[in-house]
Design an enzyme around this catalytic site. Structure first.
Site, PDB file in Angstrom:
ATOM      1  N   ASP A   1      -6.064  -6.691   5.098  1.00  0.00           N
ATOM      2  CA  ASP A   1      -7.204  -6.148   4.337  1.00  0.00           C
ATOM      3  C   ASP A   1      -8.003  -7.352   3.673  1.00  0.00           C
ATOM      4  O   ASP A   1      -9.276  -7.247   3.899  1.00  0.00           O
ATOM      5  CB  ASP A   1      -6.469  -5.550   3.095  1.00  0.00           C
ATOM      6  CG  ASP A   1      -7.719  -4.671   2.446  1.00  0.00           C
ATOM      7  OD1 ASP A   1      -8.779  -4.358   3.037  1.00  0.00           O
ATOM      8  OD2 ASP A   1      -7.407  -3.891   1.479  1.00  0.00           O
TER       9      ASP A   1
ATOM     10  N   TYR B   1       0.732  -1.211   0.075  1.00  0.00           N
ATOM     11  CA  TYR B   1       0.067  -0.084  -0.029  1.00  0.00           C
ATOM     12  C   TYR B   1       0.748   1.331   0.133  1.00  0.00           C
ATOM     13  O   TYR B   1       0.367   2.106  -0.456  1.00  0.00           O
ATOM     14  CB  TYR B   1      -0.888  -0.019   1.043  1.00  0.00           C
ATOM     15  CG  TYR B   1      -1.945  -1.000   0.902  1.00  0.00           C
ATOM     16  CD1 TYR B   1      -1.749  -2.382   1.127  1.00  0.00           C
ATOM     17  CD2 TYR B   1      -3.263  -0.590   0.817  1.00  0.00           C
ATOM     18  CE1 TYR B   1      -2.635  -3.105   0.880  1.00  0.00           C
ATOM     19  CE2 TYR B   1      -4.430  -1.390   0.967  1.00  0.00           C
ATOM     20  CZ  TYR B   1      -4.171  -2.805   0.890  1.00  0.00           C
ATOM     21  OH  TYR B   1      -4.879  -3.745   0.757  1.00  0.00           O
TER      22      TYR B   1
ATOM     23  N   ASP C   1      -2.515 -18.250   2.702  1.00  0.00           N
ATOM     24  CA  ASP C   1      -3.822 -18.948   1.854  1.00  0.00           C
ATOM     25  C   ASP C   1      -4.422 -19.920   2.979  1.00  0.00           C
ATOM     26  O   ASP C   1      -5.560 -20.177   2.890  1.00  0.00           O
ATOM     27  CB  ASP C   1      -3.021 -19.646   0.652  1.00  0.00           C
ATOM     28  CG  ASP C   1      -1.619 -20.296   1.088  1.00  0.00           C
ATOM     29  OD1 ASP C   1      -1.143 -20.088   1.756  1.00  0.00           O
ATOM     30  OD2 ASP C   1      -1.142 -21.125  -0.037  1.00  0.00           O
TER      31      ASP C   1
END
Ligand code: NAD
Length: 344
Positions: A236, A133, A212
């Site tokens: 996020d 980000y 994952d």
């Protein structure tokens, strides 16, 4: 009796923001009545898309001055400007000004509300300042892009400490989420920082998972987790997933925390299509105010809000449209206020 006074900067924001913030401030006033030692002073500030025409920015300097005078900020959702050259989102600007490096997102099954399992109660702590980000993206040649992912030990350690402190107050279990098998340097730094900080918190058991696997386990066995700490992008994605397994966006609060300042807001946006209709669910914002009180150390007041929300939801008489009912924003707020005042 000594009263503890806190100045709260209130930013109603755009769309459904003013409606859900209005009700939330009334809930805070009710809790203040029921906990005598608590004194909240609300200072309102203008911010959001609605300010751009008037001030040329979505966060005017006079609002920044209000934020600086306050102990904490209760922020409504705001419409993010998308035009080229427009200012960045208000949440991002406030996070930068106050160095709010930890994003804390609790996810809890609530009575009377659909949830994947009945006993989910976890918190995701997401690093808020780096990762993809706040790195840079370049188009190095047409059709060929590069993004820089920045991870530092310093930022990883400070967010880890926020997560460990939460774990200490809860079930003493922290899970570090990364993808070190692939991103060996950046996620290696994050993972090693979390385990280094674990030595300062010997009562907390730490384990780890790849992101994952965690995305899968949040669906398969969410009740297994208590506090999860992770980097910005993984956090996020995982926190939106976690919000959905516990009833959806109208109920999900979030906090942005730094060393000496906190901003508390609902996870949802300004939902412009529902604006002005007295229809949105105010609970996400009310629970954001609850976490704000926890962060201020006002645990009794925070618990009163949480108990009142849970009572109203478990009775199932007052439901906003997202919960399958027809109650208004105000109806929901009034029902919660009534429960708080009954406990007086
Ligand atoms: P949104 O969260 O505003 O709305 C998506 C849908 O979720 C709505 O149409 C509505 O059906 C539902 N919803 C949201 N809040 C609800 C509530 N309290 N009660 C019941 N239903 C609710 O997402 P969006 O439409 O993608 O974004 C609208 C604007 O908000 C955009 O400009 C976006 O950038 C901004 N945004 C701001 C924040 C923030 O201020 N922190 C967060 C997310 C999005």
């Amino acid at each position: 009796m000594m009263r503890r006074t806190y100045r709260i900067a209130v930013l109603p924001g755009d769309g459904i923001g003013p409606e859900v913030i209005d009700v939330t401030v009334d809930v805070l006033r009710a809790v203040q009545k029921s906990v005598n030692s608590l004194n909240l002073e609300f200072i309102y500030g203008e911010a959001g898309y609605n300010c751009i025409e008037k001030y040329g920015t979505n966060l005017p300097q006079k609002t920044i001055d209000i934020l600086k005078r306050a102990h904490a900020c209760l922020k409504g959702p705001m419409t993010t400007p998308e035009e080229p050259g427009a200012p960045p989102s208000v949440a991002v600007t406030i996070r930068k000004i106050f160095n709010l490096y930890a994003n804390v997102r609790p996810c809890k099954s609530l009575p009377g509300v659909w949830s994947l399992k009945p006993d989910i109660n976890l918190i995701i702590v997401r690093e808020n300042t780096e990762c993809l980000y706040f790195g840079k993206e370049y188009e190095v040649a047409p059709g060929r892009g590069v993004a820089l992912r920045v991870i530092t030990r310093e930022a990883s350690e400070r967010v880890a400490r926020v997560a460990f402190r939460l774990a200490e107050r809860r079930k003493h279990h922290l899970t570090c989420v990364h993808k070190r098998n692939i991103l060996r340097i950046t996620d290696g730094i994050f993972r090693d920082a979390v385990f280094a900080v674990s030595r300062e918190f010997p009562s907390v058991y730490v384990d780890e998972d790849h992101v994952d696997a965690m995305a899968m386990r949040l669906i398969k066995e969410p009740e297994h987790f208590d506090v999860i700490v992770t980097t910005n992008l993984y956090g996020d994605i995982l926190s939106d997933e976690a919000a959905q397994i516990t009833g959806g966006i109208g109920l999900a609060p979030g906090a942005n925390i730094g060393d000496d300042y906190g901003m508390f807001e609902p996870v949802h946006g300004s939902a412009p299509k529902h604006a002005g209709k007295n229809k949105a669910n105010p609970i996400a914002t009310i629970l954001a105010a609850k976490i704000m009180l926890d962060w201020l150390g006002e645990y009794e007041a925070a618990k009163r809000i949480e108990d009142a929300v849970e009572k109203v939801l478990s009775e199932g008489k007052i439901k906003t449209y997202d919960l399958g009912g027809k109650a208004t924003t105000r109806d929901m707020g009034d029902a919660i206020i009534e429960k708080i005042l009954k406990e007086e």
